[in-house]
Design a protein around this motif. Structure first.
Motif, short mmCIF file in Angstrom:
data_model
loop_
_atom_site.label_atom_id
_atom_site.label_comp_id
_atom_site.label_asym_id
_atom_site.label_seq_id
_atom_site.Cartn_x
_atom_site.Cartn_y
_atom_site.Cartn_z
N ASP A 151 12.94 74.05 144.69
CA ASP A 151 12.07 74.52 145.55
C ASP A 151 11.49 75.26 146.54
N SER A 202 17.51 61.93 140.66
CA SER A 202 18.61 62.57 141.36
C SER A 202 19.01 63.57 139.50
N GLY A 203 20.34 63.53 139.57
CA GLY A 203 20.26 64.72 138.57
C GLY A 203 20.53 64.15 137.46
N GLY A 229 17.97 59.63 145.68
CA GLY A 229 18.23 60.47 144.70
C GLY A 229 18.24 61.78 145.63
N ASN A 251 13.50 67.00 147.90
CA ASN A 251 12.35 67.87 148.02
C ASN A 251 11.21 68.34 148.75
N GLY A 310 16.50 65.47 138.24
CA GLY A 310 17.21 67.33 138.74
C GLY A 310 17.68 67.71 137.96
N GLU A 311 17.89 67.27 136.69
CA GLU A 311 18.69 68.10 135.52
C GLU A 311 17.35 68.53 135.22
N TYR A 334 15.11 70.51 136.76
CA TYR A 334 14.96 71.50 137.71
C TYR A 334 16.21 72.32 137.05
N ASP A 335 17.51 71.90 137.22
CA ASP A 335 18.69 72.32 136.74
C ASP A 335 18.74 73.75 136.10
N GLY A 338 17.69 73.35 141.20
CA GLY A 338 16.74 72.14 142.50
C GLY A 338 16.36 72.47 143.61
N PRO A 339 16.95 73.28 144.63
CA PRO A 339 16.61 73.91 146.44
C PRO A 339 16.13 74.78 146.16
O1 KG4 Z 1 22.02 62.64 143.37
P1 KG4 Z 1 22.44 64.01 143.25
O2 KG4 Z 1 23.26 64.48 143.97
O3 KG4 Z 1 23.26 63.71 141.96
C1 KG4 Z 1 22.94 62.76 141.20
O4 KG4 Z 1 23.50 61.35 141.35
O5 KG4 Z 1 23.08 63.14 139.97
O6 KG4 Z 1 21.31 64.58 142.91
C2 KG4 Z 1 21.30 66.67 142.33
C3 KG4 Z 1 20.16 67.07 142.17
C4 KG4 Z 1 20.63 68.44 141.31
O7 KG4 Z 1 19.96 68.13 139.92
C5 KG4 Z 1 20.11 68.83 142.23
O8 KG4 Z 1 19.15 70.03 141.20
C6 KG4 Z 1 18.73 68.02 142.29
O9 KG4 Z 1 19.83 66.49 143.05
N1 KG4 Z 1 18.27 68.69 144.19
C7 KG4 Z 1 17.11 68.69 144.20
C8 KG4 Z 1 16.76 69.77 145.64
N2 KG4 Z 1 17.67 68.80 146.34
C9 KG4 Z 1 18.67 68.78 145.30
N3 KG4 Z 1 15.86 69.21 142.94
C10 KG4 Z 1 15.26 69.51 143.97
N4 KG4 Z 1 14.79 69.91 145.25
C11 KG4 Z 1 15.23 69.99 145.95
N5 KG4 Z 1 15.27 70.26 146.92
#
Ligand code: KG4
Ligand code: ZN
Length: 341
Positions: free
Chosen positions: A186, A138-139, A269, A274, A165-166, A168-169, A182-183
């Motif tokens: 991707d 996750s993030g 998460g 992805n 996730g962090e 990716y951002d 992230g999205p």
């Molecule tokens: O689980 P989440 O909604 O929040 C936390 O608990 O952190 O995860 C959010 C993270 C963000 O960093 C976002 O960029 C990432 O999930 N994310 C992705 C994708 N969709 C969301 N990362 C890569 N590919 C994706 N398709």
């Protein structure tokens, strides 16, 4: 057996969400109000702005959820709420709402760990099978978790620095893309080729992860190309970066499954949405005869359905909290398990 209806509330970061789940598997109605467009202008979540918006929206979100689920307060069995980890100001709003409803409706209060919620998103529709390995991406988290049974968590490996996730951002930001990156990365990755030389991060014998080196490698590469007046091909950079991430996540996860002789795998998460990661795990799990469960896309990123689902299992164990429940901004799965005993 009597049906159990849990009202879940989630406000740990920038989504205000409520949901009613029946018997830990049936989503009767969910509302997720994302603040993504507000935080976009700042390139990331601003905690004070997030909590202010939670205050404005929480009552409406809960009201709309109850209408959507067609349920009256007297038929709600308990109120489950995320108490951590997350942003303190954001968590407080959800907690305050949940405590108030618990008191006024005279219903038990259930404290749910955010990551437990992400894991239990996989129990919706079809039930979890044990023992299993959960890859939590996750993030804020990158963890390999072993579960021998319901509500039994053993963290085998974690990130030593940035969460996936962090990463990716942050990479998206240096590439000039919007938040959350992230999205976007991707979908760009599927339009490009793996042409850039980047390291596979922490490719060692441990089950830990490290993504700050890969992030720095991307930043250095962008700077180098700029100095040479060369244009970065974003699609190719996204593809090269995503391939390294997928490589290390799948490699360590598949090794853990083999070592522990486990053949159930779940992803959890935001990053489990992805497309590249999902496709690679589907392929590998087919080859190795591993049962793979992926959360539905709508349950990958933060939502209250997963919190209500996890709350159901605590309800069945009579694990209730009192009104002194406080936010825990940085609580591990293992500590949360101990607190519930
Ligand atoms: O689980 P989440 O909604 O929040 C936390 O608990 O952190 O995860 C959010 C993270 C963000 O960093 C976002 O960029 C990432 O999930 N994310 C992705 C994708 N969709 C969301 N990362 C890569 N590919 C994706 N398709
Ligand atoms: Zn989350």
């Amino acid at each position: 057996m009597k049906d159990i209806y849990i009202l879940g509330i989630e406000t740990s970061c920038d989504e205000t969400s409520a949901s009613v789940v029946k018997n830990g598997k049936e989503d009767l109605g969910t509302v997720v109000l994302s603040q993504m467009d507000i935080h976009k202008d700042y390139g990331g979540v601003v905690p004070e702005i997030a909590s202010r918006h939670h205050v404005e929206n929480i009552t409406l979100v809960i009201e709309e959820t109850l209408l959507k689920a067609k349920i009256k307060s007297e038929n709600v069995s308990a109120v489950a709420v995320t108490y951590g980890p997350g942003l303190v100001g954001s968590l407080l709003i959800g907690l305050q709402a949940a405590k108030t409803l618990s008191l006024v409706w005279n219903k038990p209060l259930i404290a749910v760990h955010h990551i437990v919620g992400h894991i239990y998103a996989n129990n919706l529709e079809t039930e979890l099978k044990f023992p299993l390995v959960a890859l939590v991406v996750s993030g804020g988290h990158t963890d390999l978790v072993y579960m021998k049974d319901y509500y039994h968590f053993e963290t085998i490996g974690s990130t030593l620095d940035d969460a996936v996730g962090e990463t990716y951002d942050k990479v998206a930001k240096v590439m000039g893309l919007d938040y959350p990156g992230g999205p976007i990365v991707d979908s760009l990755a599927f339009k490009g080729e793996d042409t850039y030389s980047l390291p596979i991060p922490l490719d060692d014998e441990s089950y830990n992860f490290s993504f700050s080196g890969l992030k720095s490698a991307v930043i250095n590469l962008i700077n180098k190309e700029k100095n040479k007046n060369q244009k970065i091909i974003n699609e190719n950079l996204a593809c090269s970066f995503q391939n390294r991430v997928i490589k290390i996540l799948t490699k360590k996860t598949m090794r853990l499954l083999a070592e522990r002789k486990v053949n159930n795998l779940i992803l959890a998460g935001g990053v489990s949405a992805n497309k590249g990661l999902r496709e690679e795990f589907i392929k590998l799990c087919e080859e190795k005869n591993v049962n793979l469960k992926l959360p539905l896309l709508k349950y990958c990123t933060d939502n209250a359905t997963m919190i209500a689902t996890a709350g159901y299992f605590l309800y069945k164990k009579n694990k209730f909290s009192d009104l002194s429940l406080n936010p825990e901004t940085n609580i591990s799965l293992e500590r949360s398990m101990k607190l519930e005993k």
